[in-house]
Design a protein around this motif. Structure first.
Motif, PDB file in Angstrom:
ATOM      1  N   LYS A 144       0.819  -1.300  -0.075  1.00 25.13           N
ATOM      2  CA  LYS A 144      -0.007   0.057   0.054  1.00 25.13           C
ATOM      3  C   LYS A 144       0.919   1.203   0.038  1.00 25.13           C
ATOM      4  O   LYS A 144       0.417   2.125  -0.716  1.00 25.13           O
ATOM      5  CB  LYS A 144      -0.856  -0.111   1.125  1.00 25.13           C
ATOM      6  N   ALA A 145       1.876   1.300   0.737  1.00 28.81           N
ATOM      7  CA  ALA A 145       3.005   2.156   0.835  1.00 28.81           C
ATOM      8  C   ALA A 145       3.388   2.542  -0.755  1.00 28.81           C
ATOM      9  O   ALA A 145       3.679   3.938  -0.945  1.00 28.81           O
ATOM     10  CB  ALA A 145       4.008   2.147   1.732  1.00 28.81           C
ATOM     11  N   ARG A 146       3.719   1.709  -1.470  1.00 30.67           N
ATOM     12  CA  ARG A 146       4.154   1.686  -2.569  1.00 30.67           C
ATOM     13  C   ARG A 146       2.940   2.278  -3.779  1.00 30.67           C
ATOM     14  O   ARG A 146       3.187   3.118  -4.610  1.00 30.67           O
ATOM     15  CB  ARG A 146       4.876   0.236  -3.203  1.00 30.67           C
ATOM     16  N   GLU A 147       2.022   1.912  -3.546  1.00 27.67           N
ATOM     17  CA  GLU A 147       0.715   2.182  -4.346  1.00 27.67           C
ATOM     18  C   GLU A 147       0.432   3.667  -4.090  1.00 27.67           C
ATOM     19  O   GLU A 147      -0.053   4.398  -4.836  1.00 27.67           O
ATOM     20  CB  GLU A 147      -0.396   1.325  -3.728  1.00 27.67           C
ATOM     21  N   THR A 194       1.022   5.901   5.132  1.00 26.60           N
ATOM     22  CA  THR A 194       0.323   4.843   4.457  1.00 26.60           C
ATOM     23  C   THR A 194      -0.756   4.412   5.327  1.00 26.60           C
ATOM     24  O   THR A 194      -1.984   4.235   5.487  1.00 26.60           O
ATOM     25  CB  THR A 194       0.984   3.806   3.969  1.00 26.60           C
ATOM     26  N   LEU A 195      -0.338   4.132   6.865  1.00 28.08           N
ATOM     27  CA  LEU A 195      -1.204   3.743   7.949  1.00 28.08           C
ATOM     28  C   LEU A 195      -2.125   4.613   8.332  1.00 28.08           C
ATOM     29  O   LEU A 195      -3.311   4.193   8.349  1.00 28.08           O
ATOM     30  CB  LEU A 195      -0.193   3.161   9.104  1.00 28.08           C
ATOM     31  N   LYS A 196      -1.602   5.969   8.313  1.00 25.59           N
ATOM     32  CA  LYS A 196      -2.628   6.913   8.490  1.00 25.59           C
ATOM     33  C   LYS A 196      -3.718   7.016   7.552  1.00 25.59           C
ATOM     34  O   LYS A 196      -4.907   7.379   7.752  1.00 25.59           O
ATOM     35  CB  LYS A 196      -1.900   8.249   8.793  1.00 25.59           C
ATOM     36  N   GLU A 197      -3.351   6.881   6.320  1.00 28.11           N
ATOM     37  CA  GLU A 197      -4.275   7.038   5.182  1.00 28.11           C
ATOM     38  C   GLU A 197      -5.369   6.084   5.417  1.00 28.11           C
ATOM     39  O   GLU A 197      -6.708   6.138   5.157  1.00 28.11           O
ATOM     40  CB  GLU A 197      -3.548   6.965   3.873  1.00 28.11           C
ATOM     41  N   ILE A 198      -4.768   4.501   5.653  1.00 25.68           N
ATOM     42  CA  ILE A 198      -5.517   3.582   5.731  1.00 25.68           C
ATOM     43  C   ILE A 198      -6.750   3.627   6.782  1.00 25.68           C
ATOM     44  O   ILE A 198      -7.935   3.341   6.687  1.00 25.68           O
ATOM     45  CB  ILE A 198      -4.986   2.339   5.895  1.00 25.68           C
ATOM     46  N   LEU A 199      -6.178   4.245   7.824  1.00 25.51           N
ATOM     47  CA  LEU A 199      -7.010   4.310   8.824  1.00 25.51           C
ATOM     48  C   LEU A 199      -8.074   5.602   8.907  1.00 25.51           C
ATOM     49  O   LEU A 199      -9.339   5.318   9.115  1.00 25.51           O
ATOM     50  CB  LEU A 199      -6.219   4.602  10.195  1.00 25.51           C
TER      51      LEU A 199
END
Length: 136
Positions: free
Chosen positions: A20-23, A31-36
């Motif tokens: 996901k970080a690459r995406e 990335t974790l903040k974005e997913i949350l």
């Protein structure tokens, strides 16, 4: 408010987060903040304890149980949801729900009734001779 939280990730979780970080082209923490953030902002309150989860694309009741809308029912619901705040004419709903099939108004009315039976009556408002709108 800011907090430091430590999480032990499994290998599968770490692989997922890295992909996901690459995406997203972001560092792991961002990335974790974005997913949350996506998860937190993924619910639309439909009233009376019901909600729509944009990520899962499902309607849930107050007990967090999927109400089980069929594909056609979801197409009708999505059409009305996308046009929230306006009255959606019958032909637009029929076109989005059944594509090119010639469907009667009685079939549409039956589907609306089934959605209301699985949720609550006021979720979808009827506008005589005009169409339907979101009631939440």
């Amino acid at each position: 408010m800011s907090s430091n939280i430590t999480i032990d990730l499994t290998k599968d979780m770490e692989r997922f987060l890295k992909s996901k970080a690459r995406e997203f082209n972001l560092p792991l923490e961002e990335t974790l903040k974005e997913i949350l953030s996506q998860q937190v902002d993924s619910r639309i309150d439909l009233g009376k304890g019901f909600y729509y989860d944009k990520v899962l694309k499902k309607v849930f009741d107050r007990k967090n149980i999927d109400v089980g809308l069929t594909k056609t029912q979801m197409n009708i619901f999505h059409t009305i949801l996308r046009n929230q705040g306006t009255i959606v004419d019958v032909e637009t709903i029929k076109k989005n729900a059944w594509k090119d099939k010639n469907t009667s108004i009685f079939t549409l009315r039956n589907m609306i009734k089934q959605i209301r039976d699985k949720t609550y009556y006021g979720l979808i408002k009827s506008h005589s001779s005009r169409g339907y709108s979101a009631g939440f």
